[in-house]
Write a protein that holds these residues in place. Structure first.
Motif, mmCIF file in Angstrom:
data_model
loop_
_atom_site.group_PDB
_atom_site.id
_atom_site.type_symbol
_atom_site.label_atom_id
_atom_site.label_comp_id
_atom_site.label_asym_id
_atom_site.label_seq_id
_atom_site.Cartn_x
_atom_site.Cartn_y
_atom_site.Cartn_z
ATOM 1 N N ALA A 21 0.832 -1.209 0.000
ATOM 2 C CA ALA A 21 0.000 0.000 0.000
ATOM 3 C C ALA A 21 0.863 1.253 0.000
ATOM 4 C CB ALA A 21 -0.949 -0.004 1.199
ATOM 5 N N LEU A 22 1.916 1.268 0.828
ATOM 6 C CA LEU A 22 2.797 2.437 0.865
ATOM 7 C C LEU A 22 3.526 2.594 -0.463
ATOM 8 C CD1 LEU A 22 3.863 4.835 2.421
ATOM 9 C CD2 LEU A 22 5.631 3.346 3.396
ATOM 10 N N PHE A 23 3.951 1.479 -1.057
ATOM 11 C CA PHE A 23 4.595 1.537 -2.372
ATOM 12 C C PHE A 23 3.647 2.196 -3.378
ATOM 13 C CE2 PHE A 23 5.748 0.013 -6.570
ATOM 14 C CZ PHE A 23 7.127 0.136 -6.572
ATOM 15 N N ALA A 24 2.387 1.759 -3.385
ATOM 16 C CA ALA A 24 1.404 2.297 -4.329
ATOM 17 C C ALA A 24 1.157 3.785 -4.096
ATOM 18 C CB ALA A 24 0.097 1.516 -4.219
ATOM 19 N N ILE A 25 1.190 4.222 -2.842
ATOM 20 C CA ILE A 25 0.995 5.642 -2.533
ATOM 21 C C ILE A 25 2.159 6.474 -3.061
ATOM 22 C CG2 ILE A 25 0.988 7.308 -0.621
ATOM 23 C CD1 ILE A 25 -0.672 5.161 0.942
ATOM 24 N N ILE A 26 3.369 5.998 -2.827
ATOM 25 C CA ILE A 26 4.551 6.754 -3.250
ATOM 26 C C ILE A 26 4.709 6.719 -4.770
ATOM 27 C CG2 ILE A 26 7.058 6.980 -3.028
ATOM 28 C CD1 ILE A 26 6.784 5.713 -0.231
ATOM 29 N N ASP A 27 4.370 5.585 -5.390
ATOM 30 C CA ASP A 27 4.455 5.429 -6.849
ATOM 31 C C ASP A 27 3.284 6.167 -7.490
ATOM 32 O OD1 ASP A 27 4.885 4.584 -9.460
ATOM 33 O OD2 ASP A 27 4.099 2.564 -9.107
ATOM 34 N N GLU A 28 3.413 7.479 -7.581
ATOM 35 C CA GLU A 28 2.310 8.349 -7.999
ATOM 36 C C GLU A 28 1.757 8.023 -9.379
ATOM 37 O OE1 GLU A 28 3.934 12.280 -7.608
ATOM 38 O OE2 GLU A 28 4.014 12.149 -5.425
ATOM 39 N N ASP A 29 2.616 7.636 -10.324
ATOM 40 C CA ASP A 29 2.133 7.372 -11.684
ATOM 41 C C ASP A 29 1.767 5.906 -11.907
ATOM 42 O OD1 ASP A 29 4.618 6.162 -11.893
ATOM 43 O OD2 ASP A 29 5.391 7.552 -13.404
ATOM 44 N N GLY A 30 1.966 5.064 -10.895
ATOM 45 C CA GLY A 30 1.546 3.672 -10.968
ATOM 46 C C GLY A 30 2.310 2.808 -11.955
ATOM 47 N N ASP A 31 3.559 3.200 -12.292
ATOM 48 C CA ASP A 31 4.324 2.430 -13.268
ATOM 49 C C ASP A 31 5.123 1.273 -12.655
ATOM 50 O OD1 ASP A 31 6.390 3.787 -11.994
ATOM 51 O OD2 ASP A 31 7.270 4.591 -13.841
ATOM 52 N N GLY A 32 4.992 1.088 -11.341
ATOM 53 C CA GLY A 32 5.708 -0.015 -10.690
ATOM 54 C C GLY A 32 7.103 0.350 -10.220
ATOM 55 N N PHE A 33 7.461 1.616 -10.325
ATOM 56 C CA PHE A 33 8.761 2.105 -9.874
ATOM 57 C C PHE A 33 8.562 3.403 -9.094
ATOM 58 C CE2 PHE A 33 9.663 -0.242 -13.754
ATOM 59 C CZ PHE A 33 10.705 -1.081 -13.343
ATOM 60 N N ILE A 34 9.420 3.617 -8.117
ATOM 61 C CA ILE A 34 9.440 4.886 -7.391
ATOM 62 C C ILE A 34 10.650 5.661 -7.877
ATOM 63 C CG2 ILE A 34 9.726 5.973 -5.135
ATOM 64 C CD1 ILE A 34 8.279 3.540 -3.922
ATOM 65 N N THR A 35 10.388 6.809 -8.468
ATOM 66 C CA THR A 35 11.469 7.659 -8.964
ATOM 67 C C THR A 35 11.978 8.550 -7.833
ATOM 68 O OG1 THR A 35 9.958 9.441 -9.567
ATOM 69 C CG2 THR A 35 10.395 7.758 -11.254
ATOM 70 N N GLY A 36 13.073 9.208 -8.086
ATOM 71 C CA GLY A 36 13.600 10.159 -7.112
ATOM 72 C C GLY A 36 12.598 11.263 -6.809
ATOM 73 N N GLN A 37 11.878 11.733 -7.838
ATOM 74 C CA GLN A 37 10.887 12.799 -7.638
ATOM 75 C C GLN A 37 9.727 12.312 -6.771
ATOM 76 O OE1 GLN A 37 11.058 16.116 -8.384
ATOM 77 N NE2 GLN A 37 9.237 16.172 -7.108
#
Length: 109
Positions: A21-37
């Motif tokens: 859930a936290l991953f999904a929240i931080i991954d704003e564009d939902g591409d399966g990756f968390i970018t630096g931004q």
């Protein structure tokens, strides 16, 4: 690690759901990756609301409390440590190592 001969305990299941859930929240564009931004946006929120972040991240931010620009330093150091494949993004597997740093600490009983 899963105990009970490969059967996940309820607590482990809840922890995994919380991490996803936290991953999904931080991954704003939902591409399966968390970018630096995306990580910057989340940590910026934690900087403004320290109670919204885990103890370890809170301690990291406390050292950078002089100015909001310190958030960039925290993001850079987290990416350097947890982006294991060097693609400047955090995937779910890498996030599983970063999650204990970011998550809100559970109240002690």
């Amino acid at each position: 690690p899963v105990s009970n001969g490969g059967v996940m305990t309820r607590r482990q299941g809840l922890a995994l759901m919380s991490m996803n859930a936290l991953f999904a929240i931080i991954d704003e564009d939902g591409d399966g990756f968390i970018t630096g931004q995306e990580l910057f946006s989340f940590i910026q929120l934690c900087f403004k609301l320290p109670s919204a972040c885990g103890k370890e991240l809170g301690e990291l931010l406390e050292g950078k409390r002089l100015k909001l620009g310190g958030v960039s330093d925290v993001v850079s150091s987290l990416l350097a440590k947890y982006d294991l494949d060097g693609n400047d993004k955090i995937d779910l597997q890498e996030f599983s190592k970063l999650y204990p740093v970011l998550r809100v600490s559970e109240p002690e009983s």
